[in-house]
Motif scaffolding. Sequence first.
Motif, mmCIF file in Angstrom:
data_model
loop_
_atom_site.group_PDB
_atom_site.id
_atom_site.type_symbol
_atom_site.label_atom_id
_atom_site.label_comp_id
_atom_site.label_asym_id
_atom_site.label_seq_id
_atom_site.Cartn_x
_atom_site.Cartn_y
_atom_site.Cartn_z
ATOM 1 N N GLU A 40 -16.220 -8.540 -62.109
ATOM 2 C CA GLU A 40 -15.924 -7.569 -63.084
ATOM 3 C C GLU A 40 -16.582 -7.563 -64.270
ATOM 4 N N ILE A 41 -17.252 -8.658 -64.758
ATOM 5 C CA ILE A 41 -18.309 -8.481 -65.772
ATOM 6 C C ILE A 41 -19.396 -7.664 -65.713
ATOM 7 N N ALA A 42 -19.771 -7.933 -64.450
ATOM 8 C CA ALA A 42 -21.147 -7.043 -63.963
ATOM 9 C C ALA A 42 -20.798 -5.775 -63.890
ATOM 10 N N ARG A 43 -19.545 -5.282 -63.523
ATOM 11 C CA ARG A 43 -19.236 -3.989 -63.615
ATOM 12 C C ARG A 43 -19.288 -3.232 -64.881
ATOM 13 N N ALA A 44 -18.647 -4.200 -65.687
ATOM 14 C CA ALA A 44 -18.569 -3.734 -67.326
ATOM 15 C C ALA A 44 -19.864 -3.633 -68.005
ATOM 16 N N LEU A 45 -20.877 -4.602 -67.282
ATOM 17 C CA LEU A 45 -22.282 -4.413 -67.667
ATOM 18 C C LEU A 45 -23.007 -3.180 -67.265
ATOM 19 N N ILE A 83 -15.890 -7.105 -49.466
ATOM 20 C CA ILE A 83 -14.843 -6.455 -50.094
ATOM 21 C C ILE A 83 -14.720 -7.322 -51.217
ATOM 22 N N ALA A 84 -14.752 -6.533 -52.508
ATOM 23 C CA ALA A 84 -14.833 -7.558 -53.629
ATOM 24 C C ALA A 84 -13.389 -8.391 -53.744
ATOM 25 N N THR A 85 -12.338 -7.901 -53.570
ATOM 26 C CA THR A 85 -11.018 -8.523 -53.583
ATOM 27 C C THR A 85 -11.059 -10.019 -52.750
ATOM 28 N N THR A 86 -11.837 -9.959 -51.669
ATOM 29 C CA THR A 86 -11.712 -11.254 -50.711
ATOM 30 C C THR A 86 -12.639 -12.490 -51.400
ATOM 31 N N LEU A 87 -13.338 -12.019 -52.694
ATOM 32 C CA LEU A 87 -14.210 -13.267 -53.381
ATOM 33 C C LEU A 87 -13.144 -14.381 -53.757
ATOM 34 N N ALA A 88 -13.881 -15.315 -54.136
ATOM 35 C CA ALA A 88 -13.045 -16.439 -54.862
ATOM 36 C C ALA A 88 -12.868 -16.010 -56.183
ATOM 37 N N GLU A 122 -10.585 -2.659 -51.599
ATOM 38 C CA GLU A 122 -11.308 -1.868 -50.363
ATOM 39 C C GLU A 122 -12.512 -1.551 -50.847
ATOM 40 N N MET A 123 -13.005 -1.615 -51.847
ATOM 41 C CA MET A 123 -14.535 -1.392 -51.912
ATOM 42 C C MET A 123 -15.272 -2.706 -52.360
ATOM 43 N N THR A 124 -16.464 -2.670 -51.809
ATOM 44 C CA THR A 124 -17.375 -3.848 -51.835
ATOM 45 C C THR A 124 -17.676 -4.298 -53.064
ATOM 46 N N VAL A 125 -18.371 -5.475 -53.368
ATOM 47 C CA VAL A 125 -18.881 -5.827 -54.535
ATOM 48 C C VAL A 125 -19.882 -4.687 -55.213
#
Lengths: 264, 304
Positions: A164-169, A151-156, A94-97
């Motif tokens: 997920e790696i960007a969020r960790a960075l 919405i992040a979970t709609t991406l390939a 439910e959250m965007t990228v």
Amino acid sequence: MSGALLNLSGVSLAFAGNTVLQNVDFQVAEGAVVSLIGPNGAGKTSLFNCITGFYKPQSGAITFDGHELLKLRPHRVTASGIARTFQNVRLFREMTVMQNVMSGMHSRTRSGAIAAILRLPSQRAEEAAIRDYCEGCLRFVGVGPEEYDRIATTLAYGHQRRVEIARALATQPKLLLLDEPAAGLNAGEKQDLIALIRRIRDERGISVLLIEHDTGLVMQVSERISVLDHGAMIAEGTAKQIQSNPKVIEAYLGQEDAEAELDF
Amino acid sequence: MSVFDIISHQLVNGLVLGSFYALVALGYTMIFGVIKLLNFAHGDLYMVGGFLGFLSLSAVASVVGSDWPGIFIAMFLSMIAVGCIGVVIERVAYHPMLAAPRLSILITALAVSLVLQNTVLSLTGGQYTAFKTDLGFGGINLGSLFISYNQMVLVATSGVLMIALHLFVTRTQFGRAMRAVSIDMDMSQLLGINVPVIIAVTFFIGSALAAAAGTMAGAYYGSIWYFMGFLIGLKAFTAAVIGGIGSIPGAMLGGLILGLLEAFGTQIPFIGSEWKDVFSFAVLILVLVLKPTGLLGKSEQERM
């Protein structure tokens, strides 16, 4: 090795009498790319959970960059400079990228709740700076602006892994823990991942510790490899040393997964 | 009265009622979001908010009077106080229970509700307390429809509070962290989010919104008593479920819909206004049958 960035010594973990980790000694040097391999159920993910503070080992010590990690709560571990990703991607539904990546900046921001409620100018400025930084992280992993507001979970799937790696960075780590980052990726995506891991270390100066089953990827990307079997560290060395280590071959063969041995 | 008069009259009544429901429902849904608890003591925080608003107004009335400026100051003080009470309740009653089964914490919430009600009961002797204000009876006439200034101020204030909440949740690091915690608490910790602080802030905001509604309702209806939170707690819960529990826009929408339905429900032929509670809970059952996740609720999607 006291100069190591991450140092585990004598870490033992058991759940209800079942030994998960026994007397594990393990180091990650500053600026290294290290892989942790081992058959399924060897305790690799449990080791990650000990490092990030979710499991409390019964004995042993974990130090990271001058911090005693076992004394810290999980969010303080992150603040000390460790980030991780998961086997199965765990983006916020439910959250965007962009919102996902921005949520990674929490321990790096100062504006308190009061400033946020009043939307003070300093808070707006910080909000803009957070966005800028997160755009940088997304660009770095190769996610373009056209995907920021999806919405992040709609991406390939491959792109979700990158987010997920960007969020960790975005947590601005010194050490990045990747739990099976190649799972579910095709051959091309795996090559991209290898390049990304190298750039994370070379361009951002972040040490990387990964758990991975894809032995080909492990051999290509890591300088040191540690092998965990039944909760014990059975080997440590370069890719070449690991390939010819009889204990390692036995660990994989004994587990009827002969294919893993053939890969070496 | 013409049909148009009845409709527009009930529209205004429904908006006022719906504003109260929405403010209380927001706290319900936010608290459910972060710790998955149906905080049955939430209606009682609305009641405590009414009393603390009344006490604050008594304290400041000699300086600022007891018209809207005084009521706003009283409301603000009550929001701060009840926000703090909410945080203390979370730390003392709910926090130790977070790892326990869901049912245990639910029973704890019922206990907290009884403690709040009985504390006020013993302090007031169970009597209605007159909430004296200098609110006027002025208003404007739109044709045959009369809208009082009080109704307008009340709906507008609720609207401002809800817009502020919406901006806070969608545009700030804190709000993002709050949503992150409600989606995946463990992952949030791994991103450096201090989860206990987020839970405390959520309780503060949720409780403060209930207190705002309690103070305004006390001033608008003119009296308060220890049991006033019970029914609105159930109604706000209903509103939150209708909108989709855990969803902030859902709670706003659910509150307004429920308020309007109740107002219009009193006008249905052969069904008197004494049936309005039956009407609103019947709507709850209907929504649960037709769309169990609520109007704006998202269904849980399992990944393969």
